[in-house]
Design a protein around this motif. Structure first.
Motif, PDB file in Angstrom:
ATOM      1  N   TYR A 130       0.822  -1.213   0.000  1.00  0.00           N
ATOM      2  CA  TYR A 130       0.000   0.000   0.000  1.00  0.00           C
ATOM      3  C   TYR A 130       0.860   1.269   0.000  1.00  0.00           C
ATOM      4  N   THR A 131       1.810   1.345   0.938  1.00  0.00           N
ATOM      5  CA  THR A 131       2.632   2.558   1.031  1.00  0.00           C
ATOM      6  C   THR A 131       3.480   2.746  -0.232  1.00  0.00           C
ATOM      7  N   THR A 132       3.994   1.658  -0.777  1.00  0.00           N
ATOM      8  CA  THR A 132       4.799   1.752  -1.992  1.00  0.00           C
ATOM      9  C   THR A 132       3.968   2.272  -3.161  1.00  0.00           C
ATOM     10  N   ALA A 133       2.783   1.690  -3.363  1.00  0.00           N
ATOM     11  CA  ALA A 133       1.920   2.121  -4.469  1.00  0.00           C
ATOM     12  C   ALA A 133       1.501   3.576  -4.306  1.00  0.00           C
ATOM     13  N   TYR A 134       1.139   3.946  -3.096  1.00  0.00           N
ATOM     14  CA  TYR A 134       0.653   5.305  -2.825  1.00  0.00           C
ATOM     15  C   TYR A 134       1.746   6.355  -3.079  1.00  0.00           C
ATOM     16  N   TYR A 135       2.917   6.134  -2.499  1.00  0.00           N
ATOM     17  CA  TYR A 135       3.988   7.133  -2.630  1.00  0.00           C
ATOM     18  C   TYR A 135       4.620   7.121  -4.015  1.00  0.00           C
ATOM     19  N   ALA A 136       4.743   5.956  -4.615  1.00  0.00           N
ATOM     20  CA  ALA A 136       5.302   5.905  -5.969  1.00  0.00           C
ATOM     21  C   ALA A 136       4.415   6.675  -6.944  1.00  0.00           C
ATOM     22  N   ARG A 137       3.103   6.550  -6.783  1.00  0.00           N
ATOM     23  CA  ARG A 137       2.194   7.272  -7.672  1.00  0.00           C
ATOM     24  C   ARG A 137       2.297   8.778  -7.468  1.00  0.00           C
ATOM     25  N   GLU A 138       2.283   9.229  -6.207  1.00  0.00           N
ATOM     26  CA  GLU A 138       2.328  10.671  -5.947  1.00  0.00           C
ATOM     27  C   GLU A 138       3.683  11.268  -6.336  1.00  0.00           C
ATOM     28  N   PHE A 185       3.135  11.434   5.547  1.00  0.00           N
ATOM     29  CA  PHE A 185       3.692  12.241   4.467  1.00  0.00           C
ATOM     30  C   PHE A 185       4.621  13.313   5.036  1.00  0.00           C
ATOM     31  N   ARG A 186       4.174  13.993   6.099  1.00  0.00           N
ATOM     32  CA  ARG A 186       4.981  15.064   6.699  1.00  0.00           C
ATOM     33  C   ARG A 186       6.259  14.516   7.325  1.00  0.00           C
ATOM     34  N   LEU A 216      11.356  -0.700  -4.834  1.00  0.00           N
ATOM     35  CA  LEU A 216      11.114   0.737  -5.031  1.00  0.00           C
ATOM     36  C   LEU A 216      12.414   1.527  -5.141  1.00  0.00           C
ATOM     37  N   SER A 217      13.370   1.240  -4.276  1.00  0.00           N
ATOM     38  CA  SER A 217      14.645   1.954  -4.331  1.00  0.00           C
ATOM     39  C   SER A 217      15.380   1.674  -5.648  1.00  0.00           C
ATOM     40  N   LEU A 218      15.244   0.450  -6.154  1.00  0.00           N
ATOM     41  CA  LEU A 218      15.876   0.103  -7.432  1.00  0.00           C
ATOM     42  C   LEU A 218      15.203   0.842  -8.587  1.00  0.00           C
ATOM     43  N   ILE A 219      13.886   0.964  -8.543  1.00  0.00           N
ATOM     44  CA  ILE A 219      13.154   1.701  -9.575  1.00  0.00           C
ATOM     45  C   ILE A 219      13.568   3.169  -9.560  1.00  0.00           C
ATOM     46  N   ILE A 220      13.715   3.730  -8.353  1.00  0.00           N
ATOM     47  CA  ILE A 220      14.130   5.137  -8.243  1.00  0.00           C
ATOM     48  C   ILE A 220      15.531   5.333  -8.815  1.00  0.00           C
ATOM     49  N   TYR A 272       8.066   8.842 -14.817  1.00  0.00           N
ATOM     50  CA  TYR A 272       7.384   7.823 -15.608  1.00  0.00           C
ATOM     51  C   TYR A 272       7.573   6.433 -14.993  1.00  0.00           C
ATOM     52  N   GLU A 273       8.809   6.104 -14.599  1.00  0.00           N
ATOM     53  CA  GLU A 273       9.091   4.788 -14.030  1.00  0.00           C
ATOM     54  C   GLU A 273       8.303   4.564 -12.742  1.00  0.00           C
ATOM     55  N   LEU A 274       8.187   5.609 -11.927  1.00  0.00           N
ATOM     56  CA  LEU A 274       7.442   5.480 -10.678  1.00  0.00           C
ATOM     57  C   LEU A 274       5.947   5.269 -10.929  1.00  0.00           C
ATOM     58  N   GLU A 275       5.392   5.975 -11.895  1.00  0.00           N
ATOM     59  CA  GLU A 275       3.964   5.816 -12.201  1.00  0.00           C
ATOM     60  C   GLU A 275       3.659   4.411 -12.710  1.00  0.00           C
ATOM     61  N   VAL A 276       4.500   3.902 -13.587  1.00  0.00           N
ATOM     62  CA  VAL A 276       4.297   2.549 -14.113  1.00  0.00           C
ATOM     63  C   VAL A 276       4.407   1.524 -12.990  1.00  0.00           C
TER      64      VAL A 276
END
Length: 284
Positions: free
Chosen positions: A151-159, A185-186, A216-220, A231-235
């Motif tokens: 959940y946290t990965t999907a949420y933050y990667a999208r934003e 978030f804060r 996630l860190s590898l995608i970043i 783009y990579e984070l949204e996908v």
């Protein structure tokens, strides 16, 4: 919302005033920054529709076990009022099942009150915990931890993908995070800012948090290398959202049989000794 609009409030403030969660309000506030408001609203709608389906399925899963539990309570009360007086006339006082039926109302009331008090204490404890500490602990719990990570990965990667894709740089992103309504978030924004000030890279800092997936860190890092981080984070976010909802759906199909088994075992364990004891008395 009309009164809020007349006061000149922002869209995220309107959503907050009518009771939307902090996560939804934060997404609306960030959409004002990156400009893709329509896209964010569409994704929020999709998320809420999926969650509505999951909640509906959970309600369906919980309905039958609750009915069975209610039926079990009625059986216990019936045994106490009709069968118990006959059993107590003999040597039934020594039978553990008879004793359980005898104290069942008090036991049920004490258990219910205990669960309510425990829930209240747990709620107050969670509210006082720093969000980062709470999510780190949640991520270590078996099964629940993996769901939290998805959940946290999907949420933050999208934003993050939305913001970085619109040309907002990393320092501005961190500053925006510190201004949002969501507590996590804060706190995460403050944590990232301190790490960047000390020279730690964005992907390395993300990798240190157990409530994000390892990928996630590898995608970043990959997105930074090819200059397509947004783009990579949204996908990646879309893939993780799919995995998150698939996991929830599997959990709902597992919970119902488990509750059925628990209720059946309790019913069998309590009623069988009583009926065997009564049968022995009839035989004698």
């Amino acid at each position: 919302m009309k009164a809020s609009l007349m006061r000149g409030d922002r869209l995220d403030q309107m959503f907050a005033s009518v009771g939307f969660s902090d996560n939804i309000v934060t997404q609306i506030a960030l959409a004002d920054k990156h400009g893709n408001l329509l896209g964010s609203l569409t994704k929020i709608e999709t998320y809420m529709l999926r969650m509505t389906k999951v909640r509906k399925k959970l309600m369906e899963v919980a309905t039958y076990p609750i009915l069975l539990l209610g039926f079990l309570i009625l059986i216990m009360l019936g045994l106490k009022n009709y069968l118990l007086p006959q059993l107590l006339e003999g040597d039934g006082k020594e039978n553990w099942a008879v004793q359980l039926v005898q104290i069942f109302p008090q036991l049920f009331f004490v258990t219910l009150c205990g669960l309510l008090v425990l829930s209240l204490i747990l709620y107050l404890w969670v509210k006082r915990q720093p969000a980062l500490v709470f999510y780190r602990r949640m991520a270590k719990i078996p099964f629940i931890g993996q769901t939290v990570r998805l959940y946290t990965t999907a949420y933050y990667a999208r934003e993050w993908g939305n913001l970085l894709g619109q040309g907002i740089d990393l320092l501005d992103l961190v500053a925006l995070m510190k201004e949002q309504k969501s507590k996590l978030f804060r706190e995460l924004g403050t944590d990232l800012e301190e790490a960047l000030m000390l020279g730690q890279s964005f992907p390395d800092r993300i990798a240190s948090h157990p409530f994000f997936t390892k990928e996630l860190s590898l995608i970043i890092a990959y997105g930074e290398a090819n200059a397509r981080l947004g783009y990579e984070l949204e996908v990646y976010a879309e893939e993780v959202w799919q995995a998150f909802f698939n996991r929830l759906n599997k959990a709902t199909t597992f919970v119902q049989p488990l509750i059925f088994v628990i209720v059946a075992v309790v019913s069998f364990a309590v009623c069988l000794p009583l009926f065997l004891y009564d049968y022995q008395n009839i035989s004698v």
